[in-house]
Scaffold this motif. Structure first.
Motif, mmCIF file in Angstrom:
data_model
loop_
_atom_site.group_PDB
_atom_site.id
_atom_site.type_symbol
_atom_site.label_atom_id
_atom_site.label_comp_id
_atom_site.label_asym_id
_atom_site.label_seq_id
_atom_site.Cartn_x
_atom_site.Cartn_y
_atom_site.Cartn_z
ATOM 1 N N LYS A 233 7.567 -2.826 -14.164
ATOM 2 C CA LYS A 233 6.860 -4.068 -13.623
ATOM 3 C C LYS A 233 6.360 -3.708 -12.106
ATOM 4 N N ALA A 234 7.083 -2.642 -11.453
ATOM 5 C CA ALA A 234 7.035 -2.445 -10.306
ATOM 6 C C ALA A 234 5.416 -1.834 -9.871
ATOM 7 N N LEU A 235 4.818 -1.263 -10.914
ATOM 8 C CA LEU A 235 3.680 -0.718 -11.007
ATOM 9 C C LEU A 235 2.270 -1.717 -10.555
ATOM 10 N N PHE A 236 2.567 -2.868 -11.224
ATOM 11 C CA PHE A 236 1.413 -3.669 -11.258
ATOM 12 C C PHE A 236 1.101 -4.257 -9.710
ATOM 13 N N ARG A 237 1.938 -4.421 -8.824
ATOM 14 C CA ARG A 237 1.603 -5.137 -7.428
ATOM 15 C C ARG A 237 1.155 -3.930 -6.778
ATOM 16 N N ARG A 238 1.137 -2.461 -6.976
ATOM 17 C CA ARG A 238 0.682 -1.347 -6.411
ATOM 18 C C ARG A 238 -0.877 -1.142 -6.377
ATOM 19 N N PHE A 239 -1.154 -1.712 -7.607
ATOM 20 C CA PHE A 239 -2.721 -1.475 -7.666
ATOM 21 C C PHE A 239 -3.542 -2.628 -7.096
ATOM 22 N N ASP A 240 -4.803 -2.287 -6.747
ATOM 23 C CA ASP A 240 -5.618 -3.330 -6.011
ATOM 24 C C ASP A 240 -6.378 -4.194 -6.969
ATOM 25 N N ALA A 241 -6.522 -3.557 -8.236
ATOM 26 C CA ALA A 241 -7.109 -4.589 -9.351
ATOM 27 C C ALA A 241 -6.548 -3.956 -10.669
ATOM 28 N N VAL A 242 -6.520 -4.960 -11.561
ATOM 29 C CA VAL A 242 -5.994 -4.699 -12.970
ATOM 30 C C VAL A 242 -6.913 -5.175 -13.927
ATOM 31 N N LEU A 243 -7.736 -4.265 -14.587
ATOM 32 C CA LEU A 243 -8.692 -4.887 -15.451
ATOM 33 C C LEU A 243 -8.255 -4.547 -17.003
ATOM 34 N N THR A 244 -8.468 -5.859 -17.560
ATOM 35 C CA THR A 244 -7.808 -5.993 -18.707
ATOM 36 C C THR A 244 -9.136 -5.696 -20.131
ATOM 37 N N TYR A 245 -8.953 -4.771 -20.792
ATOM 38 C CA TYR A 245 -10.022 -4.726 -22.000
ATOM 39 C C TYR A 245 -9.521 -5.085 -23.081
ATOM 40 N N ALA A 246 -10.402 -5.634 -24.053
ATOM 41 C CA ALA A 246 -10.125 -6.430 -25.283
ATOM 42 C C ALA A 246 -11.051 -5.666 -26.430
ATOM 43 N N LEU A 247 -10.854 -5.726 -27.751
ATOM 44 C CA LEU A 247 -11.674 -5.611 -28.803
ATOM 45 C C LEU A 247 -12.796 -6.290 -28.577
ATOM 46 N N PRO A 248 -14.199 -5.906 -28.753
ATOM 47 C CA PRO A 248 -15.411 -6.417 -28.668
ATOM 48 C C PRO A 248 -15.637 -7.852 -29.522
ATOM 49 N N ASP A 249 -15.988 -8.737 -29.090
ATOM 50 C CA ASP A 249 -16.587 -10.024 -30.077
ATOM 51 C C ASP A 249 -17.485 -9.434 -30.671
ATOM 52 N N PRO A 250 -17.949 -10.447 -31.862
ATOM 53 C CA PRO A 250 -18.943 -9.912 -32.706
ATOM 54 C C PRO A 250 -20.440 -9.682 -31.894
ATOM 55 N N VAL A 251 -20.685 -10.296 -30.960
ATOM 56 C CA VAL A 251 -21.975 -10.231 -30.028
ATOM 57 C C VAL A 251 -21.884 -8.835 -29.298
ATOM 58 N N HIS A 252 -20.777 -8.630 -28.468
ATOM 59 C CA HIS A 252 -20.622 -7.413 -28.080
ATOM 60 C C HIS A 252 -20.791 -6.133 -28.878
ATOM 61 N N ALA A 253 -19.974 -6.315 -29.978
ATOM 62 C CA ALA A 253 -19.848 -5.411 -31.376
ATOM 63 C C ALA A 253 -21.195 -4.825 -31.629
ATOM 64 N N VAL A 254 -22.156 -6.000 -31.820
ATOM 65 C CA VAL A 254 -23.451 -5.664 -32.241
ATOM 66 C C VAL A 254 -24.015 -4.937 -31.032
ATOM 67 N N ALA A 255 -23.937 -5.196 -29.854
ATOM 68 C CA ALA A 255 -24.686 -4.597 -28.640
ATOM 69 C C ALA A 255 -24.263 -3.100 -28.661
ATOM 70 N N VAL A 256 -22.949 -2.904 -29.068
ATOM 71 C CA VAL A 256 -22.732 -1.486 -29.070
ATOM 72 C C VAL A 256 -23.285 -0.584 -30.073
ATOM 73 N N ILE A 257 -23.423 -1.257 -31.378
ATOM 74 C CA ILE A 257 -24.063 -0.409 -32.326
ATOM 75 C C ILE A 257 -25.497 -0.307 -31.920
ATOM 76 N N ARG A 258 -26.294 -1.508 -31.550
ATOM 77 C CA ARG A 258 -27.708 -1.357 -31.296
ATOM 78 C C ARG A 258 -28.031 -0.335 -30.422
ATOM 79 N N ARG A 259 -27.191 -0.028 -29.333
ATOM 80 C CA ARG A 259 -27.449 0.937 -28.199
ATOM 81 C C ARG A 259 -27.141 2.330 -28.901
#
Length: 322
Positions: A233-259
């Motif tokens: 837990k000591a790590l989190f406050r040392r970063f300026d930003a914490v970005l959380t990634y998740a599995l894509p929803d259907p809309v973004h999943a289609v965008a990945v495939i189309r690209r």
């Protein structure tokens, strides 16, 4: 509007000074402003114009560095990625956060002059294959910087017992060579430990925290992990930003495939395909698209169908849950 007037003034000044990086950064800020005002079409047009101009303009300021030497050569690999922000399929909120990080780095001198440091210590967390490593590559490409990937496997095995001193070598590199420094699979270094190795692990973690705290704003330190819950837990406050990634929803999943498919996917019934993308990461979706495309091409055809993709998606899902 005063804010927009300031942006226009900044555009003119950056153009006059020949600072392309600042010019594009301000233009992207205007696009973000218009998007917040609900002017999505105008915002998209500005973004497209910036991207087209960047592609047409030779990248004069790319920082090309020789391969690291000495101790650093054993600890890092260096690359010059060619993947841009538009290649990264993420939510609008995530894209805005990344654009903000890029804008702060491009204007870091102005921020530092007034006592503000740009975001330069970033933790990326989320399931495997959701774009964390690609994000580090995007930051490097967009800022015309080299990407240094720290070899944690070497750091934690070959140099066990002297890991802290080797971490100092890495962070000396962070200070000496402007770049993006990626600690991938960071939980190997930052996990909360218990048991016989707790003393050594704590020393390594404490050393990392000290080095991270003292790292300057010219380079970007990126830590990526698939296992946020096991990080100290000591790590989190040392970063300026914490970005959380998740599995894509259907809309973004289609965008990945189309690209990935490009012109091969012109005739696909995407609504049908979107119902079969569940529980797959960005990387899985790309692999499924590639598998379907190769099958079609080997049949002598030039168009992927929804059925082709569904078969590949189901095969990928089965492999993922084995």
């Amino acid at each position: 509007m005063a804010g927009l007037g300031e942006h226009v003034t900044a555009l003119v000044r950056s153009h006059g000074s020949g600072d392309d990086s600042l010019f594009y950064a301000v233009a992207m800020q205007i696009a973000a402003h218009e998007a917040r005002q609900g002017h999505r079409l105008l915002a998209d047009d500005i973004k497209k114009a910036v991207e087209a101009s960047r592609e047409a303009t030779p990248r004069r300021n790319v920082t090309k560095l020789a391969q690291p030497r000495g101790d650093l050569a054993e600890l890092v690999t260096v690359d010059h990625p060619e993947v841009s922000l538009r290649d990264l399929v993420v939510t609008d909120e995530m894209e805005e956060r990344l654009e903000q990080i890029l804008a702060e780095q491009r204007q870091r001198k102005a921020l530092l002059k007034h006592g503000f440091a740009p975001v330069h210590r970033i933790l990326l967390e989320g399931p495997p294959g959701t774009g964390k490593t690609m994000t580090a590559a995007v930051l490097a490409h967009e800022l015309a910087l080299p990407l240094f990937t720290i070899r944690l496997d070497v750091l934690m095995s070959k140099f066990m017992g002297e890991t802290a001193s080797k971490l100092r070598v890495v962070f000396d590199g962070v200070a000496d060579r402007r770049g993006v420094y990626l600690f991938d699979e960071f939980d190997a270094l930052g996990a909360h430990r218990s048991g016989n190795d707790v003393g050594e692990a704590r020393r390594i973690l404490n050393s990392f925290l000290v080095f991270l705290e003292n790292s300057g704003p010219d380079s970007i330190v990126v830590a990526a992990t698939n296992h946020r819950r096991i990080l100290d837990k000591a790590l989190f406050r040392r970063f300026d930003a914490v970005l959380t990634y998740a599995l894509p929803d259907p809309v973004h999943a289609v965008a990945v495939i189309r690209r990935r498919l490009g012109s091969l996917g012109k005739g696909v019934r995407w609504l049908t395909v979107s119902k079969h993308t569940g529980q797959l990461s960005h990387a899985d979706l790309v692999k499924a698209a590639e598998s379907a495309a190769k099958s079609v091409l080997m049949r002598g055809e030039t168009q992927v169908t929804a059925e082709d993709l569904i078969v590949s998606l189901h095969a990928r899902q089965a492999a993922s849950f084995d």
